[in-house]
Scaffold this active site. Sequence first.
Site, PDB file in Angstrom:
ATOM      1  N   SER A  16       6.618  -9.391   6.131  1.00 23.53           N
ATOM      2  CA  SER A  16       5.752  -8.404   6.796  1.00 23.53           C
ATOM      3  C   SER A  16       4.361  -8.379   6.167  1.00 23.53           C
ATOM      4  O   SER A  16       3.366  -8.152   6.855  1.00 23.53           O
ATOM      5  CB  SER A  16       6.387  -7.007   6.776  1.00 23.53           C
ATOM      6  OG  SER A  16       6.387  -6.460   5.484  1.00 23.53           O
ATOM      7  N   ARG A  66      15.276 -27.589 -12.453  1.00 26.24           N
ATOM      8  CA  ARG A  66      14.288 -26.566 -12.135  1.00 26.24           C
ATOM      9  C   ARG A  66      12.878 -27.156 -12.182  1.00 26.24           C
ATOM     10  O   ARG A  66      12.034 -26.883 -11.324  1.00 26.24           O
ATOM     11  CB  ARG A  66      14.428 -25.452 -13.178  1.00 26.24           C
ATOM     12  CG  ARG A  66      13.679 -24.213 -12.841  1.00 26.24           C
ATOM     13  CD  ARG A  66      13.600 -23.265 -14.036  1.00 26.24           C
ATOM     14  NE  ARG A  66      12.262 -22.699 -13.986  1.00 26.24           N
ATOM     15  CZ  ARG A  66      11.967 -21.523 -13.468  1.00 26.24           C
ATOM     16  NH1 ARG A  66      12.896 -20.751 -13.032  1.00 26.24           N
ATOM     17  NH2 ARG A  66      10.725 -21.083 -13.410  1.00 26.24           N
ATOM     18  N   ARG A  92      11.543 -16.106  -6.615  1.00 29.22           N
ATOM     19  CA  ARG A  92      11.817 -16.941  -7.790  1.00 29.22           C
ATOM     20  C   ARG A  92      10.718 -16.735  -8.824  1.00 29.22           C
ATOM     21  O   ARG A  92       9.557 -16.539  -8.463  1.00 29.22           O
ATOM     22  CB  ARG A  92      11.824 -18.418  -7.400  1.00 29.22           C
ATOM     23  CG  ARG A  92      13.159 -18.923  -6.953  1.00 29.22           C
ATOM     24  CD  ARG A  92      13.025 -20.370  -6.568  1.00 29.22           C
ATOM     25  NE  ARG A  92      12.911 -21.262  -7.718  1.00 29.22           N
ATOM     26  CZ  ARG A  92      13.931 -21.684  -8.439  1.00 29.22           C
ATOM     27  NH1 ARG A  92      15.148 -21.303  -8.146  1.00 29.22           N
ATOM     28  NH2 ARG A  92      13.754 -22.515  -9.459  1.00 29.22           N
ATOM     29  N   ILE A  93      11.120 -16.816 -10.085  1.00 34.34           N
ATOM     30  CA  ILE A  93      10.123 -16.729 -11.144  1.00 34.34           C
ATOM     31  C   ILE A  93       9.334 -18.038 -11.158  1.00 34.34           C
ATOM     32  O   ILE A  93       9.917 -19.129 -11.141  1.00 34.34           O
ATOM     33  CB  ILE A  93      10.809 -16.442 -12.494  1.00 34.34           C
ATOM     34  CG1 ILE A  93      11.421 -15.040 -12.425  1.00 34.34           C
ATOM     35  CG2 ILE A  93       9.816 -16.562 -13.639  1.00 34.34           C
ATOM     36  CD1 ILE A  93      12.187 -14.623 -13.652  1.00 34.34           C
ATOM     37  N   ASN A 108      -0.040 -11.536  -6.792  1.00 29.70           N
ATOM     38  CA  ASN A 108       1.288 -11.084  -6.383  1.00 29.70           C
ATOM     39  C   ASN A 108       1.194  -9.624  -5.967  1.00 29.70           C
ATOM     40  O   ASN A 108       0.432  -8.856  -6.564  1.00 29.70           O
ATOM     41  CB  ASN A 108       2.266 -11.208  -7.556  1.00 29.70           C
ATOM     42  CG  ASN A 108       3.673 -10.751  -7.199  1.00 29.70           C
ATOM     43  OD1 ASN A 108       4.227 -11.153  -6.167  1.00 29.70           O
ATOM     44  ND2 ASN A 108       4.267  -9.917  -8.036  1.00 29.70           N
ATOM     45  N   HIS A 110       3.495  -6.311  -5.903  1.00 28.72           N
ATOM     46  CA  HIS A 110       4.738  -5.829  -6.520  1.00 28.72           C
ATOM     47  C   HIS A 110       4.937  -4.369  -6.130  1.00 28.72           C
ATOM     48  O   HIS A 110       4.003  -3.566  -6.224  1.00 28.72           O
ATOM     49  CB  HIS A 110       4.633  -5.967  -8.045  1.00 28.72           C
ATOM     50  CG  HIS A 110       5.868  -5.490  -8.748  1.00 28.72           C
ATOM     51  ND1 HIS A 110       7.016  -6.243  -8.813  1.00 28.72           N
ATOM     52  CD2 HIS A 110       6.132  -4.324  -9.384  1.00 28.72           C
ATOM     53  CE1 HIS A 110       7.945  -5.557  -9.469  1.00 28.72           C
ATOM     54  NE2 HIS A 110       7.430  -4.398  -9.825  1.00 28.72           N
ATOM     55  N   SER A 137       1.382  -2.472  -6.368  1.00 28.68           N
ATOM     56  CA  SER A 137       0.272  -3.030  -7.147  1.00 28.68           C
ATOM     57  C   SER A 137       0.013  -4.467  -6.710  1.00 28.68           C
ATOM     58  O   SER A 137       0.962  -5.211  -6.453  1.00 28.68           O
ATOM     59  CB  SER A 137       0.629  -3.080  -8.646  1.00 28.68           C
ATOM     60  OG  SER A 137       1.052  -1.823  -9.133  1.00 28.68           O
ATOM     61  N   ASP A 146       5.455 -10.030 -13.758  1.00 28.46           N
ATOM     62  CA  ASP A 146       4.830  -8.772 -13.313  1.00 28.46           C
ATOM     63  C   ASP A 146       3.957  -8.134 -14.400  1.00 28.46           C
ATOM     64  O   ASP A 146       3.817  -6.905 -14.463  1.00 28.46           O
ATOM     65  CB  ASP A 146       5.903  -7.755 -12.852  1.00 28.46           C
ATOM     66  CG  ASP A 146       6.733  -8.284 -11.691  1.00 28.46           C
ATOM     67  OD1 ASP A 146       6.193  -9.054 -10.874  1.00 28.46           O
ATOM     68  OD2 ASP A 146       7.924  -7.936 -11.599  1.00 28.46           O
ATOM     69  N   GLU A 175       1.626  -0.966   1.322  1.00 30.18           N
ATOM     70  CA  GLU A 175       1.433  -2.326   0.800  1.00 30.18           C
ATOM     71  C   GLU A 175       0.490  -3.131   1.683  1.00 30.18           C
ATOM     72  O   GLU A 175      -0.356  -3.875   1.202  1.00 30.18           O
ATOM     73  CB  GLU A 175       2.771  -3.080   0.726  1.00 30.18           C
ATOM     74  CG  GLU A 175       3.639  -2.672  -0.437  1.00 30.18           C
ATOM     75  CD  GLU A 175       4.847  -3.571  -0.577  1.00 30.18           C
ATOM     76  OE1 GLU A 175       4.747  -4.773  -0.305  1.00 30.18           O
ATOM     77  OE2 GLU A 175       5.915  -3.059  -0.957  1.00 30.18           O
TER      78      GLU A 175
HETATM   79  C1  GRF Z   1       7.463  -6.260  -0.642  1.00 25.49           C
HETATM   80  O1  GRF Z   1       7.970  -5.003  -0.939  1.00 25.49           O
HETATM   81  C2  GRF Z   1       6.712  -6.812  -1.828  1.00 25.49           C
HETATM   82  O2  GRF Z   1       6.045  -5.833  -2.561  1.00 25.49           O
HETATM   83  C3  GRF Z   1       7.824  -7.382  -2.650  1.00 25.49           C
HETATM   84  O3  GRF Z   1       8.707  -7.942  -1.715  1.00 25.49           O
HETATM   85  C4  GRF Z   1       8.566  -7.282  -0.477  1.00 25.49           C
HETATM   86  C5  GRF Z   1       8.235  -8.312   0.543  1.00 25.49           C
HETATM   87  O4  GRF Z   1       8.245  -7.781   1.845  1.00 25.49           O
HETATM   88  N1  GRF Z   1       7.308  -8.282  -3.658  1.00 25.49           N
HETATM   89  P1  GRF Z   1       7.799  -8.691   3.052  1.00 25.49           P
HETATM   90  O5  GRF Z   1       8.653  -9.970   2.994  1.00 25.49           O
HETATM   91  O6  GRF Z   1       6.336  -8.972   2.922  1.00 25.49           O
HETATM   92  O7  GRF Z   1       8.111  -7.893   4.283  1.00 25.49           O
END
Ligand code: GRF
Length: 220
Positions: A16, A66, A92-93, A108, A110, A137, A146, A175
């Site tokens: 999304s 990996r 994944r990290i 990123n 988060h 964030s 993170d 977000e």
């Molecule tokens: C979001 O909550 C983002 O903050 C987290 O994973 C989710 C991803 O949602 N890292 P989407 O796939 O963008 O809908």
Amino acid sequence: MPQPPRIAVLASGRGSNLQAVLDAIADGRLAAQVVGVYSDRPAAAALQRVPEALRWSAVPARYPSRADYDAALTDAVAASAPDWVLCVGYMRILSDGFVQRFRGRLLNIHPSLLPKHRGLHTHARAIEDGDAEHGASVHFVIPELDAGAVIAQAVVPVAADDDAERLAARVLSVEHPLLLATLQLAVAGRIAEQGATVTLDGHPLFTPLRLDSAGNSLNR
Ligand code: GRF
């Protein structure tokens, strides 16, 4: 005419946030182009949001190690010559090699008010801890999970009767504007990572930017 800044997107899930970026590009709110979507899950809905030519996916378990997977991902992302690399729900990290390759242009989103609640299950943990506020964030990515410099945050209240799902939905609604507002600064060349600090227009930020109450701009 100069080409719009190039954004590569890493996503493992529904996408999304990616869709919010694509919509903003389509209606002229973000002067950028998405040049590739990269996933560790070939079935990720996020991949379906872009034309097939822009999709890359590979199952890590099918690689001998990996390091081999990480090298393939790094090469694939580098091949799209991105100006910015955006992780939106990439589960994944990232390897140190990947981070070093794209350091300074690797972002990123988060779902917590970092430095609180790094890692997984952030919404449940915010409720468990009795937090009055929660949010999201956008930060620069460093090898430690993170833990990179935070550029911008959006805050939502936690209600007494929230469960993790309801709180997650409230956070997700902020977000999208948060990500967009941050990307607008990024593609305009206004933010940069300097060690553990973010600069905006060349000046260090001592606290992260915050989305204003209208939810569509940052407070500087
Ligand atoms: C979001 O909550 C983002 O903050 C987290 O994973 C989710 C991803 O949602 N890292 P989407 O796939 O963008 O809908």
